[in-house]
Design a protein around this motif. Sequence first.
Motif, mmCIF file in Angstrom:
data_model
loop_
_atom_site.group_PDB
_atom_site.id
_atom_site.type_symbol
_atom_site.label_atom_id
_atom_site.label_comp_id
_atom_site.label_asym_id
_atom_site.label_seq_id
_atom_site.Cartn_x
_atom_site.Cartn_y
_atom_site.Cartn_z
ATOM 1 N N ASN A 1 -8.205 6.294 0.487
ATOM 2 C CA ASN A 1 -7.933 6.931 1.788
ATOM 3 C C ASN A 1 -9.102 7.827 2.217
ATOM 4 O O ASN A 1 -9.536 7.801 3.373
ATOM 5 C CB ASN A 1 -6.668 7.789 1.719
ATOM 6 N N ALA B 1 -1.349 9.713 1.535
ATOM 7 C CA ALA B 1 -1.649 10.188 2.893
ATOM 8 C C ALA B 1 -0.681 11.272 3.344
ATOM 9 O O ALA B 1 -1.078 12.235 4.008
ATOM 10 C CB ALA B 1 -1.605 9.022 3.883
ATOM 11 N N ARG C 1 -5.784 8.103 -3.269
ATOM 12 C CA ARG C 1 -6.449 9.249 -2.618
ATOM 13 C C ARG C 1 -7.911 8.926 -2.394
ATOM 14 O O ARG C 1 -8.475 9.235 -1.346
ATOM 15 C CB ARG C 1 -6.321 10.512 -3.500
ATOM 16 N N ASN D 1 -0.956 4.371 -0.948
ATOM 17 C CA ASN D 1 -1.759 4.978 0.121
ATOM 18 C C ASN D 1 -0.881 5.819 1.047
ATOM 19 O O ASN D 1 -1.326 6.842 1.574
ATOM 20 C CB ASN D 1 -2.482 3.893 0.919
ATOM 21 N N ARG E 1 0.841 -1.210 0.000
ATOM 22 C CA ARG E 1 0.000 0.000 0.000
ATOM 23 C C ARG E 1 0.870 1.252 0.000
ATOM 24 O O ARG E 1 0.544 2.247 0.655
ATOM 25 C CB ARG E 1 -0.957 -0.022 1.190
ATOM 26 N N ASP F 1 -4.974 6.465 8.859
ATOM 27 C CA ASP F 1 -4.139 7.294 7.977
ATOM 28 C C ASP F 1 -4.345 6.909 6.523
ATOM 29 O O ASP F 1 -4.180 7.728 5.629
ATOM 30 C CB ASP F 1 -2.645 7.077 8.287
ATOM 31 N N ALA F 2 -4.640 5.626 6.290
ATOM 32 C CA ALA F 2 -4.695 5.123 4.914
ATOM 33 C C ALA F 2 -6.105 4.620 4.604
ATOM 34 O O ALA F 2 -7.068 5.352 4.795
ATOM 35 C CB ALA F 2 -3.639 4.052 4.713
ATOM 36 N N ASN F 3 -6.256 3.387 4.165
ATOM 37 C CA ASN F 3 -7.550 2.924 3.663
ATOM 38 C C ASN F 3 -8.154 1.798 4.499
ATOM 39 O O ASN F 3 -8.989 1.063 4.003
ATOM 40 C CB ASN F 3 -7.403 2.462 2.199
#
Length: 343
Positions: A261, A180, A258, A176, A173, A282-284
């Motif tokens: 996220n 982020a 983007r 991501n 990732r 912070d990410a997905n």
Amino acid sequence: VTRDFRSDNVLPAAPEIVDAVVRANAGSMTSYGGDELTVRVRERCCEIFETEVEVFPILSGIAGNALAISVLTPPWGAVFCHAEAHIEREELGAASFYSGAKLVPVGGAGGKLQPEAVTAALASARKTDMAVPACVSITNATEAGTVYSAAELRALCDAARAANLRVHMDGARFANAVAATGAAPAELSWRAGVDVLTFGATKNGAMTADMIVLFRKELAPELGIRIHRSGHRPSKMRFLSAQLEAYLKDDLWLRHARHSNATAARLAAGLAPHVELLQRVDANIVFARFPPALAAALRGEGFQFFDWGIFGEDVYRLVCGFATTEEEVEGLVEAVRGKMNKR
Ligand SMILES: Cc1ncc(COP(=O)(O)O)c(C=O)c1O
């Protein structure tokens, strides 16, 4: 509307990537990576990472991690990684299989390694004949859905370098993490001190293609041999490279990341008033504690998500991907809100 939050791997491939594979299905091309698509993927990666890199398209993240690590350690080496790292928990020892090395798990809050913890772990390894410290493997974005900043990575890599260790990054990732932080891909990799990156694409819209991005040219011949010898150099490489070229074109990889996220942030914000969230988002990926009746009711309505017992009782993992829609997220938030308010 699908209600599937199990993993980014359950999603389809992006149409741009499928189209690129179909376009690559014309005429003859040199096999085993000698085709022009593979050449262009390397050129694009040199631009993205602002340096000369060698790129090896690969079929899976597990092979990408294991083979990347195999050029950073001797068979008697120790590879330090987070205790929750995918290479430690989910890859059936693939890194050890390809390298001979021993993985040494190190704890840390939020799925992150801390420099002091790595330094302490290798000092303690050095007191034994367990294995010879050789390498640190860092996952970014982490398995806990958190992201290392460029400064955090630099501190971690500095600690590794101070002890003469090399650094691998599991970037299943990576997109991501770039999305982020807003940091340049170079800042989150070689400029921080990463020697080799497993740069994911499958989770973020490819059909089945990731790549090993090597920042140390002198290791390229050995890595090439290891990839070939392990059967991870498909003859019709063009179909992997077609996916990767489309993935990197017009920043599709970043647009996807983007989106996923932002979708996860929306999900977290929607759930937060009703249920406990376990990690920073912070990410997905969102980790939530659902009362058992809530989890069962949601599943009864077709929502899918994995149990994530390592973060505690009744904890579940919800993943948003490039194709997860606002509507799906709102559907889950509404369902949780409705069921929690009834209690
Ligand atoms: C952090 C991380 N690394 C590596 C992988 C391995 O990827 P693959 O299953 O495509 O081999 C995964 C997949 O879940 C992952 O989450």
